[in-house]
Scaffold this active site. Structure first.
Site, short mmCIF file in Angstrom:
data_model
loop_
_atom_site.label_atom_id
_atom_site.label_comp_id
_atom_site.label_asym_id
_atom_site.label_seq_id
_atom_site.Cartn_x
_atom_site.Cartn_y
_atom_site.Cartn_z
N TRP A 38 13.34 -48.53 90.45
CA TRP A 38 13.04 -49.94 90.76
C TRP A 38 13.22 -50.81 89.52
CZ3 TRP A 38 9.33 -53.26 88.74
CH2 TRP A 38 9.13 -54.46 89.43
N HIS A 39 12.88 -50.27 88.36
CA HIS A 39 12.98 -51.06 87.13
C HIS A 39 14.41 -51.33 86.69
CE1 HIS A 39 8.64 -50.26 86.58
NE2 HIS A 39 8.68 -51.30 85.78
N GLY A 40 15.34 -50.49 87.06
CA GLY A 40 16.71 -50.73 86.63
C GLY A 40 17.68 -49.71 87.17
#
Length: 498
Positions: A348-350
């Site tokens: 989700w972060h990258g």
């Protein structure tokens, strides 16, 4: 002396400059730490206060301002936000109207698939295409995709809303504008906190005015947030960036200082944004909840994730970990569910393997901590054991931040290798003389972070009750600090890229 003819001649240029400031500029998205936002917010507040007595008028005005704010942050993608909200709102009413569980479940998954498909295209299409081309040895040409600011945050909010309607935790809003208000609420729109509908929508229905204590508490949080972001994070980042941009040029001690610097930078940057968002909402009469609680005081990873980005970690727990089975399916499944939750949290972060690795290693750490509970419970709590457990947690978290920040997986390994292989203790004594201001700021930040939480609450209460002259003095002092330490341009918030 300025003549009227000169003023009239310059009016077109003035109008053009103002129009340029108010239209979207990809190189200068609107930030909470920018002067233009605060000018617009000061113009927004009196109108908002006048319209607060009529919920319908207030909702329309705030929605309009929020959409303009998103337009200034992400251009025409504000139209996609409108479309997403309309689809989710219509589907939520279909779910609520359906009497059979199968159709309710089908409509819920239709909404989730639509939301995740949009997020997946903008955020992960190039990542998956690159990996596919690596496997088939193709000639990868990245798609020309611009990631809309904040899409990960409002996508999670929209999913939680639809799921909560399906589970009968909430009823769908009576009109679309109430839901659009919730999804586009500008303080939390582009970088959270991730707000739950069951917490936020009842506040909207009550439409209560902010008390004086809420307004002053909001101003206090805004001041703290601005100092964290525009003074501390932006200043210490100048050294950290040197290390992470060219890791091969620096020694182990310098790399270690860069890692410690980034550990504190990302906290100040993101918690500073959260403070400002929560403060803005308080001034408007809305509570968003706490998002950070001194995370580097944690003595284990489980506690860290109860303190770090609380709105995300609680979302992952409630909408991913528990639906996967949580701790209800036995010990092994508990570890697997923890690992999968953090793996997806990393993704989700990258869209990069370094983020997946970062999430996976946090999942491994959580599993190891849970597996060690029978042994840990037998160890007595004293100063030594408390310090060791804190130190191990802090070191583990800090080293994993390297993968979060470095340009590549290879750079991450190089930085960590430099710390352990090219470390010369004598350089620790030289470093404060080379960068005294950086060291002083880091030291003060660490001291403040490890002060008891009750001290911060007392400072906030003192500010709320203090005379307006003292409030003004503190505010002007914060502004002066920003002026003294600010770089040539306002740096974007780190979490804008997510």
């Amino acid at each position: 002396m300025i003549h009227l003819t000169e003023v009239m001649e310059n009016l077109p240029l003035v109008g053009k400059n103002i129009a340029g400031m108010l239209t979207y500029d990809a190189s200068a998205p609107m930030l909470f730490s920018s002067g233009l936002f605060w000018l617009l917010f000061l113009l927004f507040l009196p109108v908002y206060s006048l319209l607060k007595g009529s919920k319908w008028k207030m909702v329309l005005f705030v929605v309009g301002f929020s959409l303009y704010f998103y337009y200034k942050s992400s251009g025409l993608f504000f139209l996609m936000l409108i479309g997403t909200s309309l689809i989710d709102w219509l589907i939520s009413h279909r779910i609520y109207a359906c009497k059979t569980k199968g159709w309710r479940l089908a409509w819920m998954w239709i909404s989730i698939i639509i939301s995740l498909s949009i997020l997946g295209y903008f955020k992960y299409a190039n990542f998956f295409l690159w990996n596919w081309n690596q496997m088939v040895e193709g000639n990868f040409q990245p798609l020309d995709i611009i990631l809309p600011v904040g899409i990960s945050f409002y996508t999670f909010q929209s999913i939680s809303y639809v799921v909560d309607v399906y589970k009968d935790r909430i009823k769908p809003t009576g009109n679309w504008f109430d839901y659009l208000f919730f999804l586009s609420f500008f303080p939390a729109l582009v970088a959270g906190p991730i707000v739950r509908a069951d917490y936020f929508l009842p506040q909207l229905q009550k439409n209560e005015r902010a008390t004086s204590d809420m307004i002053w508490a909001g101003l206090w949080l805004i001041i703290i947030g601005i100092v964290k972001k525009a003074v501390i994070a932006d200043y210490i980042s100048q050294y950290n960036d040197l290390i992470f941009n060219d890791p091969q040029l620096y020694t182990g001690v310098q790399a270690l200082m860069g890692v410690l610097g980034y550990t504190m930078q990302i906290y100040c940057d993101f918690s500073g944004y959260s403070d400002m968002a929560i403060g803005l909402a308080l001034i408007m009469g809305f509570r968003l909840g706490i998002n950070f609680n001194s995370p580097y005081q944690s003595r284990n990873l489980t506690d860290f994730w109860r303190r770090w980005h609380i709105s995300l970690s609680s979302w992952l727990r409630d909408y991913l970990y528990i639906p996967l089975g949580g701790n209800r399916k036995g010990t092994f499944r508990t570890y697997v569910n923890n690992f999968l939750t953090m793996l997806i949290g990393g993704l989700w972060h990258g869209a990069a393997w370094k983020f997946i690795f970062w999430g996976a290693m946090h999942g491994v750490g959580l599993a190891v901590h849970k597996a060690s509970q029978p042994v840990l419970k037998k160890i007595p709590d004293n100063f030594l054991t408390i310090f060791i457990s804190w130190a191990l947690t802090f070191i583990y978290v800090s080293l994993l931040w390297v993968f979060f920040r470095a340009a590549s997986f290879e750079d991450s390994i190089l930085i960590i290798r430099n710390i352990f292989v090219d470390f010369k203790g004598v350089q620790l004594l030289e470093f404060p003389m080379q960068r005294p201001e950086w060291c002083i700021m880091m030291l003060l930040l660490i001291i403040c972070h490890f002060l008891p939480t009750s001290w911060g609450e007392k400072m906030e209460n003192w500010f709320i009750k203090s005379p307006w002259v003292i409030k003004l003095g503190i505010f002007l002092g914060a502004v002066q600090l920003v002026i003294e330490f600010m770089s040539s341009e306002v740096a974007p918030f780190i979490y804008f890229q997510f």
